[in-house]
Design a protein around this motif. Sequence first.
Motif, PDB file in Angstrom:
ATOM      1  N   THR A 157     -12.940  38.441 -31.539  1.00 56.84           N
ATOM      2  CA  THR A 157     -12.075  38.525 -30.355  1.00 56.84           C
ATOM      3  C   THR A 157     -10.672  38.978 -30.729  1.00 56.84           C
ATOM      4  O   THR A 157     -10.082  39.835 -30.064  1.00 56.84           O
ATOM      5  CB  THR A 157     -12.017  37.173 -29.627  1.00 56.84           C
ATOM      6  OG1 THR A 157     -13.333  36.776 -29.242  1.00 56.84           O
ATOM      7  CG2 THR A 157     -11.135  37.271 -28.383  1.00 56.84           C
ATOM      8  N   ILE A 158     -10.123  38.403 -31.794  1.00 54.40           N
ATOM      9  CA  ILE A 158      -8.773  38.785 -32.237  1.00 54.40           C
ATOM     10  C   ILE A 158      -8.739  40.237 -32.674  1.00 54.40           C
ATOM     11  O   ILE A 158      -7.792  40.977 -32.374  1.00 54.40           O
ATOM     12  CB  ILE A 158      -8.304  37.854 -33.381  1.00 54.40           C
ATOM     13  CG1 ILE A 158      -8.087  36.433 -32.848  1.00 54.40           C
ATOM     14  CG2 ILE A 158      -7.017  38.387 -34.020  1.00 54.40           C
ATOM     15  CD1 ILE A 158      -7.808  35.417 -33.929  1.00 54.40           C
ATOM     16  N   ASP A 159      -9.797  40.682 -33.350  1.00 47.45           N
ATOM     17  CA  ASP A 159      -9.837  42.071 -33.801  1.00 47.45           C
ATOM     18  C   ASP A 159      -9.877  43.032 -32.613  1.00 47.45           C
ATOM     19  O   ASP A 159      -9.219  44.077 -32.632  1.00 47.45           O
ATOM     20  CB  ASP A 159     -11.051  42.301 -34.700  1.00 47.45           C
ATOM     21  CG  ASP A 159     -10.961  43.616 -35.450  1.00 47.45           C
ATOM     22  OD1 ASP A 159     -10.173  43.691 -36.406  1.00 47.45           O
ATOM     23  OD2 ASP A 159     -11.650  44.575 -35.059  1.00 47.45           O
ATOM     24  N   ILE A 160     -10.638  42.687 -31.599  1.00 48.90           N
ATOM     25  CA  ILE A 160     -10.681  43.522 -30.387  1.00 48.90           C
ATOM     26  C   ILE A 160      -9.302  43.605 -29.752  1.00 48.90           C
ATOM     27  O   ILE A 160      -8.840  44.681 -29.346  1.00 48.90           O
ATOM     28  CB  ILE A 160     -11.711  42.970 -29.380  1.00 48.90           C
ATOM     29  CG1 ILE A 160     -13.143  43.184 -29.910  1.00 48.90           C
ATOM     30  CG2 ILE A 160     -11.549  43.637 -28.010  1.00 48.90           C
ATOM     31  CD1 ILE A 160     -14.207  42.526 -29.058  1.00 48.90           C
ATOM     32  N   TYR A 161      -8.629  42.469 -29.686  1.00 50.13           N
ATOM     33  CA  TYR A 161      -7.292  42.431 -29.081  1.00 50.13           C
ATOM     34  C   TYR A 161      -6.311  43.310 -29.862  1.00 50.13           C
ATOM     35  O   TYR A 161      -5.491  44.024 -29.276  1.00 50.13           O
ATOM     36  CB  TYR A 161      -6.787  40.988 -29.048  1.00 50.13           C
ATOM     37  CG  TYR A 161      -5.370  40.840 -28.545  1.00 50.13           C
ATOM     38  CD1 TYR A 161      -5.078  40.924 -27.183  1.00 50.13           C
ATOM     39  CD2 TYR A 161      -4.316  40.651 -29.448  1.00 50.13           C
ATOM     40  CE1 TYR A 161      -3.771  40.797 -26.737  1.00 50.13           C
ATOM     41  CE2 TYR A 161      -3.014  40.525 -29.004  1.00 50.13           C
ATOM     42  CZ  TYR A 161      -2.744  40.599 -27.646  1.00 50.13           C
ATOM     43  OH  TYR A 161      -1.453  40.491 -27.199  1.00 50.13           O
ATOM     44  N   LEU A 162      -6.401  43.265 -31.202  1.00 51.24           N
ATOM     45  CA  LEU A 162      -5.473  44.032 -32.033  1.00 51.24           C
ATOM     46  C   LEU A 162      -5.793  45.526 -32.049  1.00 51.24           C
ATOM     47  O   LEU A 162      -4.897  46.362 -32.168  1.00 51.24           O
ATOM     48  CB  LEU A 162      -5.496  43.492 -33.468  1.00 51.24           C
ATOM     49  CG  LEU A 162      -4.946  42.073 -33.669  1.00 51.24           C
ATOM     50  CD1 LEU A 162      -5.162  41.632 -35.116  1.00 51.24           C
ATOM     51  CD2 LEU A 162      -3.466  42.008 -33.322  1.00 51.24           C
ATOM     52  N   THR A 192     -19.817  28.427 -37.150  1.00 51.17           N
ATOM     53  CA  THR A 192     -20.184  29.848 -37.145  1.00 51.17           C
ATOM     54  C   THR A 192     -19.773  30.518 -35.843  1.00 51.17           C
ATOM     55  O   THR A 192     -19.182  31.612 -35.849  1.00 51.17           O
ATOM     56  CB  THR A 192     -21.697  30.012 -37.346  1.00 51.17           C
ATOM     57  OG1 THR A 192     -22.086  29.377 -38.570  1.00 51.17           O
ATOM     58  CG2 THR A 192     -22.091  31.480 -37.382  1.00 51.17           C
ATOM     59  N   MET A 193     -20.061  29.881 -34.718  1.00 51.22           N
ATOM     60  CA  MET A 193     -19.727  30.458 -33.420  1.00 51.22           C
ATOM     61  C   MET A 193     -18.211  30.575 -33.240  1.00 51.22           C
ATOM     62  O   MET A 193     -17.717  31.597 -32.754  1.00 51.22           O
ATOM     63  CB  MET A 193     -20.321  29.600 -32.300  1.00 51.22           C
ATOM     64  CG  MET A 193     -21.845  29.610 -32.268  1.00 51.22           C
ATOM     65  SD  MET A 193     -22.526  28.449 -31.045  1.00 51.22           S
ATOM     66  CE  MET A 193     -21.874  29.110 -29.526  1.00 51.22           C
ATOM     67  N   VAL A 194     -17.486  29.540 -33.649  1.00 47.25           N
ATOM     68  CA  VAL A 194     -16.028  29.542 -33.483  1.00 47.25           C
ATOM     69  C   VAL A 194     -15.378  30.598 -34.370  1.00 47.25           C
ATOM     70  O   VAL A 194     -14.531  31.387 -33.916  1.00 47.25           O
ATOM     71  CB  VAL A 194     -15.443  28.145 -33.778  1.00 47.25           C
ATOM     72  CG1 VAL A 194     -13.913  28.202 -33.825  1.00 47.25           C
ATOM     73  CG2 VAL A 194     -15.897  27.144 -32.728  1.00 47.25           C
ATOM     74  N   GLY A 249     -25.949  21.332 -36.791  1.00 51.89           N
ATOM     75  CA  GLY A 249     -25.233  21.578 -35.544  1.00 51.89           C
ATOM     76  C   GLY A 249     -23.768  21.917 -35.782  1.00 51.89           C
ATOM     77  O   GLY A 249     -23.216  22.820 -35.141  1.00 51.89           O
ATOM     78  N   VAL A 250     -23.130  21.188 -36.713  1.00 49.32           N
ATOM     79  CA  VAL A 250     -21.732  21.479 -37.050  1.00 49.32           C
ATOM     80  C   VAL A 250     -21.621  22.861 -37.681  1.00 49.32           C
ATOM     81  O   VAL A 250     -20.689  23.625 -37.401  1.00 49.32           O
ATOM     82  CB  VAL A 250     -21.178  20.405 -38.009  1.00 49.32           C
ATOM     83  CG1 VAL A 250     -19.794  20.794 -38.511  1.00 49.32           C
ATOM     84  CG2 VAL A 250     -21.133  19.053 -37.315  1.00 49.32           C
TER      85      VAL A 250
END
Length: 439
Positions: free
Chosen positions: A141-146, A132-134, A126-127
């Motif tokens: 998400t950061i790459d899309i923003y940049l 993996t999800m985080v 589970g951890v």
Amino acid sequence: MENTMLYQDIPRIYTAIAEWGSCLVYLYILKKENMKSVHFLIGSLFMLAMQSIFLTLTGSVTEILWIPCMMIAAGMMYGFLMVGGNMKPLGAAYCCARAFVLAEFAASLQWQMVSIVQVWGNQSLGVEILITMVVFGGCFTIDIYLEKDLLKQNYLEQMTVKEVVAAAIMAVAIFAFSNLSFLNENAPFASRERADIFSIRTLIDFGGIAILHAYQSRISEYVAEKELSVMNVMLKSQYDQYRNYQDSLDLIQMKYHDLKHQITGLRAESDEEKRKKWIDSMEKEIAAFENISRTGNQVLDTILAAKIFHCRKNHIQITCVADGKLLDHMHVTDICSIFGNALDNAIEHVILIPDSEKRLIHLTVSAQKGFVFIKIENYCEAEISKNEEDLITTTKKDSKNHGFGLKSIRKAVEKYDGSVVFGVQQNWFELKILLPRVL
């Protein structure tokens, strides 16, 4: 002492997910509208399954076969971008290079975090899934923003083979250096410590992303500079046309006054029927010129007069209801850019309509409350498509040097904190401009 059992290489399923997710990042940036269809959803899930199966089955191959397998995996990413994003070969290749490095970094960082947690004694599935999800979600998400403001479809279409090859070479070099320790622990810049190997790989991949991002920034700046140069050339062309129109109109006006006196003399000298008809025709032409484009703004009058002559020559009906005094606060080059480009685009479209009765253009400049409302409309039978910059996609073959008319208009309007919208309403293409009114 380091527990080497806990520092195992990245499970291939995570590599597959990272590569699939990285492709989705660039498809989202460039072709977000395509991702809403059911066909895309089914196709992307099929691609995830194929990528996962292939990488899982080839996870235990020898070092000699490992590189060809990674090349095939990159090829699958390229195919996904080509088909899923309907991209051209060069654009897909460039995005594939960027996505491959992003996937390598995301997978490396994710598994390093998992390995650190495992060393601390927590080997819960589970951890592992949570990490993996985080990590994947954060990286993507950061790459899309940049990237969203730098990577545009029209930029990809203008990229050269040299630029794409350079990006591909950088991606291959980054991949080679980041995995050097896994191939040969005695090689320069390599390490024998598993924890260090993981850190080296992650840091090199991160540096690779930074290098490719800087490379993309420079490409974007270059394309923007080129577009600005083209728009400045267009602006100068419109202004030069205005100056030429003004010189021509001055001569025409002189001729106009001379003809009025000649007609008066001819009427007094002869009553012949043919001559009368000829004189009536001359008066009609002169009267038509006399009523042309008296808007109250000399610049707009000059532009309209020239466009009206061109329209008459090509059997285009153009009407104008304009209060030119509302434009007195605008610089002459901006008036030339807005009305010159807008009317040129309208004429360019309607002149292709076979039925001359449908070659219609109408221009309005009026005051609406605290704003100046400009509307240029023309009859339109074709479908209008917009690109990601909310501009019309040019239909000309030389797309690199065309399609800047609306950009030039928008740039001029934005100087006065105005707005531009356009669209087709019941077979009429409408370009609407709203400017704050200066009293």
